[in-house]
Design a protein around this motif. Sequence first.
Motif, PDB file in Angstrom:
ATOM      1  N   UNK A 151     -25.612  15.409 -38.413  1.00 31.08           N
ATOM      2  CA  UNK A 151     -25.129  16.026 -37.179  1.00 31.08           C
ATOM      3  C   UNK A 151     -26.311  16.551 -36.375  1.00 31.08           C
ATOM      4  N   UNK A 152     -26.412  16.086 -35.132  1.00 30.29           N
ATOM      5  CA  UNK A 152     -27.485  16.545 -34.263  1.00 30.29           C
ATOM      6  C   UNK A 152     -27.130  16.183 -32.823  1.00 30.29           C
ATOM      7  N   UNK A 153     -28.060  16.425 -31.905  1.00 41.02           N
ATOM      8  CA  UNK A 153     -27.866  15.946 -30.539  1.00 41.02           C
ATOM      9  C   UNK A 153     -27.956  14.423 -30.533  1.00 41.02           C
ATOM     10  N   UNK A 154     -27.223  13.808 -29.628  1.00 34.93           N
ATOM     11  CA  UNK A 154     -27.131  12.351 -29.646  1.00 34.93           C
ATOM     12  C   UNK A 154     -28.489  11.660 -29.507  1.00 34.93           C
ATOM     13  N   UNK A 155     -29.372  12.197 -28.669  1.00 35.39           N
ATOM     14  CA  UNK A 155     -30.676  11.559 -28.461  1.00 35.39           C
ATOM     15  C   UNK A 155     -31.548  11.607 -29.720  1.00 35.39           C
ATOM     16  N   UNK A 156     -31.232  12.486 -30.651  1.00 40.70           N
ATOM     17  CA  UNK A 156     -32.028  12.732 -31.854  1.00 40.70           C
ATOM     18  C   UNK A 156     -31.605  11.840 -33.019  1.00 40.70           C
ATOM     19  N   UNK A 157     -30.454  11.199 -32.890  1.00 38.53           N
ATOM     20  CA  UNK A 157     -29.840  10.530 -34.041  1.00 38.53           C
ATOM     21  C   UNK A 157     -30.602   9.299 -34.520  1.00 38.53           C
ATOM     22  N   UNK A 158     -31.180   8.516 -33.598  1.00 37.15           N
ATOM     23  CA  UNK A 158     -31.847   7.282 -34.021  1.00 37.15           C
ATOM     24  C   UNK A 158     -32.982   7.584 -34.993  1.00 37.15           C
ATOM     25  N   UNK A 159     -33.830   8.525 -34.617  1.00 34.11           N
ATOM     26  CA  UNK A 159     -34.959   8.883 -35.497  1.00 34.11           C
ATOM     27  C   UNK A 159     -34.456   9.468 -36.808  1.00 34.11           C
ATOM     28  N   UNK A 160     -33.447  10.323 -36.728  1.00 29.93           N
ATOM     29  CA  UNK A 160     -32.913  10.946 -37.938  1.00 29.93           C
ATOM     30  C   UNK A 160     -32.349   9.897 -38.892  1.00 29.93           C
TER      31      UNK A 160
END
Length: 213
Positions: A151-160
Motif C-alpha cells: 500500500x502506497x501512493x500510486x506513483x510509488x508502486x512500480x518501484x516498490x
Amino acid sequence: MKNRTINAQRPCWRGIWSVLGSVMLLGLIWSGYNWYRIEQTIEGAKARHATVGIVLGAAVWGEGPSPGLRERLEQAATLYEEGYVSKLLVTGGLGEGKTITEAAVSRNYLVAKGIPEEDILLESKSTSTYENLLYGQQVLEEHHIQDALIISHDYHLARAMIMADSLGIVASPVGTTSHVLFGPYHKAREVLALTHWELSRLWTEVLGTVVLA
C-alpha cells in the motif's frame, strides 16, 4: 597550418556531440520506459484479498503522520475495514531529529481510527522503501505470512513492486492518488529513483560476478 589545425579539430567535436546526442536519446527512451512502467502498475493496481497490507513509510510531522502518510494510512484502514486484509504491517524507522518512529506514528493513527492494536504489525528499523520491504519481510516470516498487499501512493508502486519481486515477496499493489502531493513532480522523481535502483542492482550484480570469478 592554422586552417589544418581547425579542420582537424572539427571531426573531434562532431564525434563528441554525436556521443552526447546518443546519450541524451538513450536517457529519454529510458525515462519514457520508466514512466510507462509507473503508469502500467497504476492501471493494474486493484484491491485484492491477502493476509496483510504493508503500508510503506513516509514522513512524520511532530508525533503525527504527514498529510502524505495519512493518505496511505487511510487507504490501509479502508482495506482492513472492507475485509481485504486481516492485518496491517506499518513500516518506517526513526527519522533524523525525530523522537518516534514512522511505524509507531502509523500504528497510533490506525488505533485511533478503531483498528485493533493486535492486528497491527510493526517494522521500525527501515530508512528507505527497500528497507521497508526487506525488514518487513522478516516480520512476515516471523508471523508465517506468505501473501500481502503493498500500500502506497500510486506513483510509488512500480518501484516498490520491483523491489518486492527482487526479495521474493508475494504481493499485489494497491495505490492511493494523492490530493496533497503534486503528482507529476513525484512521478518524475520516481523515474529517477527507478533509474538509480536499476543501476545499483546492476552494479551489485557486476561486483558479485567479479567476486565469484
